[in-house]
Design an enzyme around this catalytic site. Structure first.
Site, mmCIF file in Angstrom:
data_model
loop_
_atom_site.group_PDB
_atom_site.id
_atom_site.type_symbol
_atom_site.label_atom_id
_atom_site.label_comp_id
_atom_site.label_asym_id
_atom_site.label_seq_id
_atom_site.Cartn_x
_atom_site.Cartn_y
_atom_site.Cartn_z
ATOM 1 C CE LYS A 75 -3.938 -0.429 0.083
ATOM 2 N NZ LYS A 75 -4.994 -0.778 -0.934
HETATM 3 O O1 P1T Z 1 -6.627 -2.893 -1.087
HETATM 4 P P1 P1T Z 1 -6.035 -3.957 -1.989
HETATM 5 O O2 P1T Z 1 -5.204 -3.374 -3.042
HETATM 6 O O3 P1T Z 1 -7.055 -4.896 -2.504
HETATM 7 O O4 P1T Z 1 -5.026 -4.814 -1.096
HETATM 8 C C1 P1T Z 1 -5.536 -5.730 -0.172
HETATM 9 C C2 P1T Z 1 -4.657 -5.885 1.037
HETATM 10 C C3 P1T Z 1 -4.055 -7.106 1.258
HETATM 11 N N1 P1T Z 1 -3.277 -7.329 2.325
HETATM 12 C C4 P1T Z 1 -3.053 -6.362 3.219
HETATM 13 C C5 P1T Z 1 -2.197 -6.674 4.408
HETATM 14 C C6 P1T Z 1 -3.615 -5.093 3.071
HETATM 15 O O5 P1T Z 1 -3.357 -4.148 3.979
HETATM 16 C C7 P1T Z 1 -4.469 -4.854 1.968
HETATM 17 C C8 P1T Z 1 -5.233 -3.583 1.805
HETATM 18 N N2 P1T Z 1 -5.093 -2.637 2.794
HETATM 19 C C9 P1T Z 1 -5.888 -1.551 2.914
HETATM 20 C C10 P1T Z 1 -7.027 -1.424 2.256
HETATM 21 C C11 P1T Z 1 -5.437 -0.535 3.858
HETATM 22 O O6 P1T Z 1 -6.165 0.446 4.096
HETATM 23 O O7 P1T Z 1 -4.335 -0.686 4.393
#
Ligand code: P1T
Length: 502
Positions: A75
């Site tokens: 992220k």
């Molecule tokens: O949001 P996305 O691109 O689908 O990623 C998913 C995801 C997977 N694993 C972890 C540990 C994550 O933190 C996330 C997504 N995280 C958020 C949406 C956030 O606000 O940190």
């Protein structure tokens, strides 16, 4: 004088120049980076060996190690991209604007990193479920944090999204970058993550397995990969308890608590494009977290729980691929976020995600908890006031009071420690509902489960007390009997020690 020993008897240092050397190509194209934000991305793609072999997977498997980003997760990419874009459009002004974002933590850490380097005030709105490790990282980066109830539906004013929307209206110069709707989220992966994967594998990828949260990673990466390599099968990974994989059967009862952080939602974000996702695999906590531990232990990849979920889904989905084909699984975040959670054996045991360790040498380890060894605690009704609960606490000689519903079933715990913290947050007001003072995350054993003292001892490694209840099978009422502390356990085992006990 011995060989390698100098006149004063100290060992001489090695002759490094004469040693056999292993040199690597220096592959960073810039000797010095202007800031840590410039190090985001360009993460390694690492071949997996032991797990695919032991799971009978025929194809080649590769891990995209997003956990090696400077803030510890995938992220970072979108946080930096959203900040750059908003600065370019004049929406964010360094030294003036306030960044506010609802997040499960990692986007928050990415934004906090950018805010620290660029000098923004940053407010992160985070559900209670998310780890203390994320909170401490955010605090160290100088953010302000607001916690929200995990169970609040995303469209409610109490949720992290609801609270962030309100704060943006209330705080002057506040900006919501909004990862759920911002095109820079999938775009960061379209331009970055996907390009890197395609470069590493010479545009030849057969399967891509990615966990779904906002779905920016999967949607952005899949779009680019499918443009350049149309045969690639994209697999979305969604935990049981989330509706991302089954929006047509959207059913509130499908939404339930799970431990893995960052994936799964109760709504469909704007940055999800279902058209580019060919298959969905559902995962559970046990499979995901056990696999994350295996990635660490067997492959040396220090990833978090959602990486375990993705790998769990990948070993299932990749069984359809043949030798020589290539499957990429994305590991979003870092072990650091979970040091007191799934990395702790006790934490896993407490949730039945791992069997309690056995210890046949200790006489009491396999004895079962009995009511006799429990220290009774006072109870108050849920409609009492915090002052009533405080009075009950002060009259008893324990640090906790059980809060029960009208039928006498335990609803939560009122503890001195939590009340102190809550009073600081509420600026000393005891007029809030008692519900707001309740500890909901505590360890509980039920006499009907015949829990062993060994299991209780393991819980006491990570908690100050264990609450003991007894469930009435016909009425389902969970009557609180009291608590067991280390002191109670010690008293029991020293006064009941058999002649031949160790
Ligand atoms: O949001 P996305 O691109 O689908 O990623 C998913 C995801 C997977 N694993 C972890 C540990 C994550 O933190 C996330 C997504 N995280 C958020 C949406 C956030 O606000 O940190």
């Amino acid at each position: 004088m011995q060989n390698g020993t100098s006149a004063n008897g100290a060992m001489e240092f090695f002759n490094l120049k004469s040693m056999p050397h292993i040199t690597r190509v220096l592959d960073r194209n810039q000797k010095i980076q202007p800031s840590i934000l410039h190090v985001i991305g360009n993460t390694p793609l690492v071949k997996l060996e032991r797990i695919p072999k032991s799971e009978g997977v025929q194809c080649d498997m590769y891990a995209k190690c997003e956990y090696l980003n400077p803030g510890g997760s995938v992220k970072d990419r979108i946080a930096y991209r959203m900040v750059l874009d908003a600065e370019k459009k004049g929406i964010l002004i360094p030294g003036k604007s306030v960044i506010i974002e609802p997040t499960s933590g990692n986007t928050g850490i990415g934004l906090a990193l950018a805010a620290a380097v660029k000098g923004y005030r940053c407010i992160i709105v985070l559900p209670e479920k998310m780890s203390d490790e994320k909170v401490n990282t955010l605090l160290a980066l100088g953010t302000e944090i607001i916690r929200t109830p995990t169970e609040a539906p995303s469209d409610s004013p109490e949720s992290n999204i609801g609270v962030a929307k309100r704060l943006v209206k209330e705080i002057p110069d506040a900006v919501l970058l909004d990862q759920y709707n911002n095109v820079c989220n999938p775009l960061a992966h379209y331009d970055g993550t996907a390009e890197e994967i395609l470069w590493s594998l010479d545009d030849d990828v057969d399967m891509l397995v990615i966990g779904a949260g906002t779905c920016g990673t999967i949607s952005g990466t899949a779009h680019k990969v499918k443009e350049r390599c149309p045969k690639c099968i994209v697999v979305g990974v969604d935990p049981y308890g989330s509706i991302l994989a089954q929006p047509d059967e959207l059913n509130v009862s499908d939404v339930q608590m799970y431990e893995v952080e960052g994936i799964g939602y109760d709504f469909l974000p704007r940055v999800l494009d279902r058209k580019v996702i060919d298959r969905w695999v559902k995962t559970d906590d046990k499979g995901a977290l056990t696999m994350a531990r295996r990635l660490i232990r067997e492959e040396g990849l220090l990833c978090g729980g959602s990486g375990g979920a993705a790998m769990c889904a990948a070993v299932k989905a990749a069984k359809s691929l043949k030798p020589g084909q290539k499957c990429v699984v994305l590991l979003p975040d870092n072990i650091r976020n979970y040091m007191t959670k799934f990395i702790s054996d006790q934490w896993m045991e407490a949730r039945d995600l791992k069997p309690v360790i056995t210890n046949d040498k200790i006489w009491w380890w396999n004895s079962v908890v009995t009511e006799k060894m429990v220290s009774p605690i006072s109870t108050v009704k849920h409609n009492a006031t915090p002052s009533d609960a405080l009075a009950a606490l002060q009259q008893s000689n324990r640090d906790v009071v059980a809060v029960v519903n009208d039928k006498g079933s335990v609803r939560g715990i009122f503890s001195a420690d939590n009340a102190r913290r809550r009073l600081i947050n509420l600026s000393g007001s005891l007029s809030e509902d008692l519900e707001k003072f309740l500890v909901k995350k505590y360890y509980k054993v039920d006499l009907i489960n015949k829990t062993t003292l060994g299991a209780v001892s393991r819980l006491l490694d990570i908690a100050p007390y264990v609450v003991v209840v007894e469930t009435d099978i016909s009425s389902h009422i969970q009557k609180p009997l009291g608590i067991i502390t280390s002191e109670d356990l010690l008293k029991h085992i020293t006064t009941n020690k058999p002649m031949n006990g160790h």
